[in-house]
Structure formats: C-alpha cells, structure tokens
Write an enzyme that holds these catalytic residues in place. Structure first.
Site, PDB file in Angstrom:
ATOM      1  N   SER A   7       0.826  -0.489   0.294  1.00  0.00           N
ATOM      2  CA  SER A   7      -0.349  -0.224  -0.199  1.00  0.00           C
ATOM      3  C   SER A   7       1.214   1.499   0.175  1.00  0.00           C
ATOM      4  O   SER A   7       1.816   1.793   0.997  1.00  0.00           O
ATOM      5  CB  SER A   7      -0.757  -0.186   1.337  1.00  0.00           C
ATOM      6  OG  SER A   7      -1.600   1.634   1.302  1.00  0.00           O
ATOM      7  N   HIS A  32      -1.541  -1.584  -3.882  1.00  0.00           N
ATOM      8  CA  HIS A  32      -2.274  -1.138  -3.849  1.00  0.00           C
ATOM      9  C   HIS A  32      -2.470   0.832  -3.189  1.00  0.00           C
ATOM     10  O   HIS A  32      -1.575   0.922  -2.643  1.00  0.00           O
ATOM     11  CB  HIS A  32      -2.677  -1.624  -2.091  1.00  0.00           C
ATOM     12  CG  HIS A  32      -4.076  -1.317  -1.245  1.00  0.00           C
ATOM     13  ND1 HIS A  32      -5.174  -1.867  -1.267  1.00  0.00           N
ATOM     14  CD2 HIS A  32      -4.346  -0.574  -0.522  1.00  0.00           C
ATOM     15  CE1 HIS A  32      -6.374  -1.020  -0.686  1.00  0.00           C
ATOM     16  NE2 HIS A  32      -5.088  -0.219  -0.217  1.00  0.00           N
ATOM     17  N   ASP A  34      -4.521   3.866  -2.345  1.00  0.00           N
ATOM     18  CA  ASP A  34      -5.570   4.394  -0.873  1.00  0.00           C
ATOM     19  C   ASP A  34      -6.522   5.200  -1.573  1.00  0.00           C
ATOM     20  O   ASP A  34      -5.704   6.447  -0.864  1.00  0.00           O
ATOM     21  CB  ASP A  34      -5.253   4.171   0.314  1.00  0.00           C
ATOM     22  CG  ASP A  34      -5.072   2.710   1.431  1.00  0.00           C
ATOM     23  OD1 ASP A  34      -6.175   2.274   0.948  1.00  0.00           O
ATOM     24  OD2 ASP A  34      -3.497   2.409   1.807  1.00  0.00           O
ATOM     25  N   MET A  36      -9.254   8.447  -0.684  1.00  0.00           N
ATOM     26  CA  MET A  36      -9.904   8.681   0.832  1.00  0.00           C
ATOM     27  C   MET A  36     -10.095  10.842   0.282  1.00  0.00           C
ATOM     28  O   MET A  36      -9.364  11.265  -0.437  1.00  0.00           O
ATOM     29  CB  MET A  36      -9.068   9.150   1.823  1.00  0.00           C
ATOM     30  CG  MET A  36      -7.880   7.793   2.215  1.00  0.00           C
ATOM     31  SD  MET A  36      -7.143   8.302   4.090  1.00  0.00           S
ATOM     32  CE  MET A  36      -6.283   6.449   4.116  1.00  0.00           C
ATOM     33  N   HIS A  65      -8.804   1.062  -3.971  1.00  0.00           N
ATOM     34  CA  HIS A  65      -9.652   1.006  -2.590  1.00  0.00           C
ATOM     35  C   HIS A  65     -10.107   2.460  -2.071  1.00  0.00           C
ATOM     36  O   HIS A  65      -9.435   3.643  -2.091  1.00  0.00           O
ATOM     37  CB  HIS A  65      -8.836   0.757  -1.407  1.00  0.00           C
ATOM     38  CG  HIS A  65      -9.171   0.579  -0.166  1.00  0.00           C
ATOM     39  ND1 HIS A  65      -8.763   0.413   0.912  1.00  0.00           N
ATOM     40  CD2 HIS A  65     -10.559   0.842   0.514  1.00  0.00           C
ATOM     41  CE1 HIS A  65      -9.495   0.553   1.762  1.00  0.00           C
ATOM     42  NE2 HIS A  65     -10.763   1.162   1.748  1.00  0.00           N
ATOM     43  N   MET A  67     -12.294   5.242  -0.717  1.00  0.00           N
ATOM     44  CA  MET A  67     -12.598   5.462   0.983  1.00  0.00           C
ATOM     45  C   MET A  67     -13.201   6.544   0.387  1.00  0.00           C
ATOM     46  O   MET A  67     -13.024   7.996   0.866  1.00  0.00           O
ATOM     47  CB  MET A  67     -11.394   4.925   1.878  1.00  0.00           C
ATOM     48  CG  MET A  67     -11.008   3.644   1.984  1.00  0.00           C
ATOM     49  SD  MET A  67      -9.325   3.541   3.363  1.00  0.00           S
ATOM     50  CE  MET A  67      -8.710   3.794   1.117  1.00  0.00           C
ATOM     51  N   MET A 136     -11.439  -4.872   6.106  1.00  0.00           N
ATOM     52  CA  MET A 136     -10.615  -3.512   7.078  1.00  0.00           C
ATOM     53  C   MET A 136     -10.021  -4.581   7.985  1.00  0.00           C
ATOM     54  O   MET A 136     -11.480  -4.590   8.709  1.00  0.00           O
ATOM     55  CB  MET A 136     -11.027  -2.653   7.328  1.00  0.00           C
ATOM     56  CG  MET A 136     -11.002  -1.803   6.017  1.00  0.00           C
ATOM     57  SD  MET A 136      -9.760  -1.597   5.071  1.00  0.00           S
ATOM     58  CE  MET A 136      -8.929  -0.826   6.266  1.00  0.00           C
ATOM     59  N   GLY A 141      -8.164   5.346   6.986  1.00  0.00           N
ATOM     60  CA  GLY A 141      -8.159   6.718   7.443  1.00  0.00           C
ATOM     61  C   GLY A 141      -6.812   6.630   7.311  1.00  0.00           C
ATOM     62  O   GLY A 141      -6.019   7.780   6.781  1.00  0.00           O
ATOM     63  N   PHE A 142      -5.832   5.717   8.096  1.00  0.00           N
ATOM     64  CA  PHE A 142      -4.524   5.836   8.390  1.00  0.00           C
ATOM     65  C   PHE A 142      -3.307   5.250   8.349  1.00  0.00           C
ATOM     66  O   PHE A 142      -4.070   3.681   8.047  1.00  0.00           O
ATOM     67  CB  PHE A 142      -4.659   6.613   9.711  1.00  0.00           C
ATOM     68  CG  PHE A 142      -5.591   7.673  10.007  1.00  0.00           C
ATOM     69  CD1 PHE A 142      -4.862   9.344   9.816  1.00  0.00           C
ATOM     70  CD2 PHE A 142      -7.202   7.847  10.632  1.00  0.00           C
ATOM     71  CE1 PHE A 142      -5.809  10.434  10.074  1.00  0.00           C
ATOM     72  CE2 PHE A 142      -6.657   8.721  10.742  1.00  0.00           C
ATOM     73  CZ  PHE A 142      -7.140  10.257   9.642  1.00  0.00           C
ATOM     74  N   GLY A 144      -0.258   2.522   9.731  1.00  0.00           N
ATOM     75  CA  GLY A 144       0.709   2.228  10.795  1.00  0.00           C
ATOM     76  C   GLY A 144      -0.295   1.361  11.871  1.00  0.00           C
ATOM     77  O   GLY A 144       0.019   2.189  13.461  1.00  0.00           O
ATOM     78  N   ASP A 174      -6.153  -6.000   4.898  1.00  0.00           N
ATOM     79  CA  ASP A 174      -5.767  -4.365   4.901  1.00  0.00           C
ATOM     80  C   ASP A 174      -5.919  -3.934   6.176  1.00  0.00           C
ATOM     81  O   ASP A 174      -7.158  -3.792   6.651  1.00  0.00           O
ATOM     82  CB  ASP A 174      -6.264  -3.264   4.077  1.00  0.00           C
ATOM     83  CG  ASP A 174      -6.585  -2.018   4.083  1.00  0.00           C
ATOM     84  OD1 ASP A 174      -5.123  -1.877   3.571  1.00  0.00           O
ATOM     85  OD2 ASP A 174      -6.598  -1.607   2.566  1.00  0.00           O
ATOM     86  N   GLY A 175      -4.433  -3.297   6.779  1.00  0.00           N
ATOM     87  CA  GLY A 175      -4.758  -2.744   8.385  1.00  0.00           C
ATOM     88  C   GLY A 175      -4.133  -3.298   9.381  1.00  0.00           C
ATOM     89  O   GLY A 175      -4.253  -4.698   9.674  1.00  0.00           O
ATOM     90  N   GLY A 176      -2.817  -2.764   9.756  1.00  0.00           N
ATOM     91  CA  GLY A 176      -1.662  -3.500  10.627  1.00  0.00           C
ATOM     92  C   GLY A 176      -1.686  -5.098  10.382  1.00  0.00           C
ATOM     93  O   GLY A 176      -0.916  -6.102  10.987  1.00  0.00           O
ATOM     94  N   GLY A 196       1.049  -1.312   4.353  1.00  0.00           N
ATOM     95  CA  GLY A 196       1.618   0.346   4.290  1.00  0.00           C
ATOM     96  C   GLY A 196       2.375   0.026   4.889  1.00  0.00           C
ATOM     97  O   GLY A 196       4.354   0.272   4.671  1.00  0.00           O
TER      98      GLY A 196
END
Ligand code: DX5
Ligand code: ZN
Length: 233
Positions: A7, A32, A34, A36, A65, A67, A136, A141-142, A144, A174-176, A196
């Site tokens: 990402s 990927h 993102d 937003m 993606h 958002m 998700m 939104g962010f 990390g 997606d995420g963490g 990411g």
C-alpha cells in the site's frame, strides 16, 4: 497462493515510482492505492490524476481502494486513469449492486470492502459478482494502526462462505498486516495481504516486502522462492 499487495499510503509520495519498483523487487505483485476524500474517512490522499501517473510507472495491477462517499460518480474517472481493480465500501454505497455493475461495465475487477464493525454475512447476495472482498482490519483512514484481532473471525467466516457457495473470489486484508500478524491472517484464509507501514515505514521496501512475503508463505505452507538478488547481511 498468497500475494503481497504493498500500500503506497506509507511510501514517500515524492518518489512513488522508485518506491513501487523496490516493493515489486521484494515480491509485491499488486499495488494498493488508498483513495480518501476527507468525508467518508478523516483523511485525504490522492485521486485519478495520480493513478494515471502510476499507470505509467508500473505494469503491476493497480488495486484502488475507494474510501469515498458517492463512489459511483468517480468510477469512470478511475477506469480512464488505468485502474485495474476498484473496491467500494459497503458502508458508502446505498446501491452496492449498482456500484459493482458500474465497475464491471468499465472493464475493471470489482471488490467490496467491509469496515471492522460490518458483518460479513451482509454481503452474501453480491458475493458471486465480486473479484475480491477486502476485510478492513483497522478503521480506514490512516496507515500504521494496530490490527483489530476480531477481524480474524471475519476472514474465517468469509472463507467458509466461499467454500459453501463454491465461489472463487479472493480474500484481501488491509490494516496492521505486519510480521506479528501475517501468519494468523494467512491461516484464517486470506490470500491478498495489503501492507503499508510494514513495507514502506522503515525506508527499505525491497527488504521488508521480501521478509513479509516470506513469513506469509511460511504460514501458508508455500515454497519460498530463492531470489538470487536477495542480499542477506
Ligand atoms: C487504511 C488503508 C490501508 C493502509 C494500511 O485506511 O486502507 O491500505 O495503507 O496501512 P498499514 O499496513 O500501515 O496498516
Ligand atoms: Zn487500503
């Protein structure tokens, strides 16, 4: 087969082409992106003009993606820019079926995204028309953020539905996704691993992509290809 989906949200935006090339050398096979809008999520990033530039910078599929609110208004622009995969949020689409049809109609691969608090079973009817479902594992939104562990149960439920219904859509997370979470994510049934911070955060994307993908392949029981360009300290 598991695939690493870097990402670019955590990449250096002044050097995106170089960052993507490094992540690809490390084994990334889909990029990927993102998108937003500052409404659907409390952050703003990039839109179709940047996707058009990325299209010239890499041959890898661009996984956009969205958002954003009212995604239908922008699907044509993303197609025009050269997006390959486009996913929309269940929570942002009043007429989800129509949004997915629009993505298909524009020759792109449609995906649906679920926020952490949204149940997997809400999308059973549209599963036959999607190329991928994006779970998700943080609130979008962010980059990390910390992996939300109940997402693992959602991945398992989705994999179970896929088996029951005899479908072949891909499960993306997606995420963490990082060294400490990737094994459980893979073992729960996901194969597209968005990362990411774990790829770009430390400024050595090739190395970190390679290590993360190797960890994912180990967890999946897949062979870790020997890469002659890999230099180990
Ligand atoms: C978050 C984005 C993610 C983000 C993940 O809203 O959708 O794609 O880049 O970042 P990490 O891997 O750092 O959690
Ligand atoms: Zn994302």
């Amino acid at each position: 087969m598991v695939e690493l989906v870097p990402s670019i949200l955590s990449a250096d935006f002044a050097h995106l082409a170089d960052e993507i090339a490094a992540a690809e050398r490390g084994g990334g096979t889909v990029i990927h992106v993102d998108v937003m809008d500052g409404h659907f999520v409390p952050n703003m990033t990039i839109g179709p003009p940047v996707v058009a530039s990325l299209r010239k910078a890499t041959r890898l599929p661009l996984d956009c993606h969205l958002m954003i609110d009212n995604p239908n208004e922008y699907i044509a622009a993303f197609a025009e820019a050269g997006a390959n995969w486009v996913s929309v949020h269940y929570e942002a689409c009043t007429h989800l079926h129509r949004s997915l049809e629009m993505i298909l109609h524009h020759g792109m691969k449609p995906g649906v995204v679920l926020n952490p608090a949204t149940r997997v079973d809400l999308i059973v009817e549209i599963l036959p028309m999607v190329h991928h479902v994006l779970i998700m594992s943080v609130n979008p939104g962010f980059g990390g953020q910390e992996f939300i562990s109940f997402s693992l149960g959602k991945i398992r439920r989705l994999a179970e539905l896929r088996r029951e219904l005899g479908l072949a859509f891909k499960i993306e997370v997606d995420g963490g996704v990082a060294h400490d979470t990737v094994a459980q994510v893979v073992q729960s049934g996901a194969e597209l691993l968005v990362a990411g911070n774990a790829v770009f955060g430390a400024g050595r994307p090739e190395h970190d992509a390679r290590e993360l993908l190797a960890a994912a392949r180990r967890a999946a029981g897949e062979p870790i290809e020997a890469d002659p360009s890999a230099v180990r300290a």
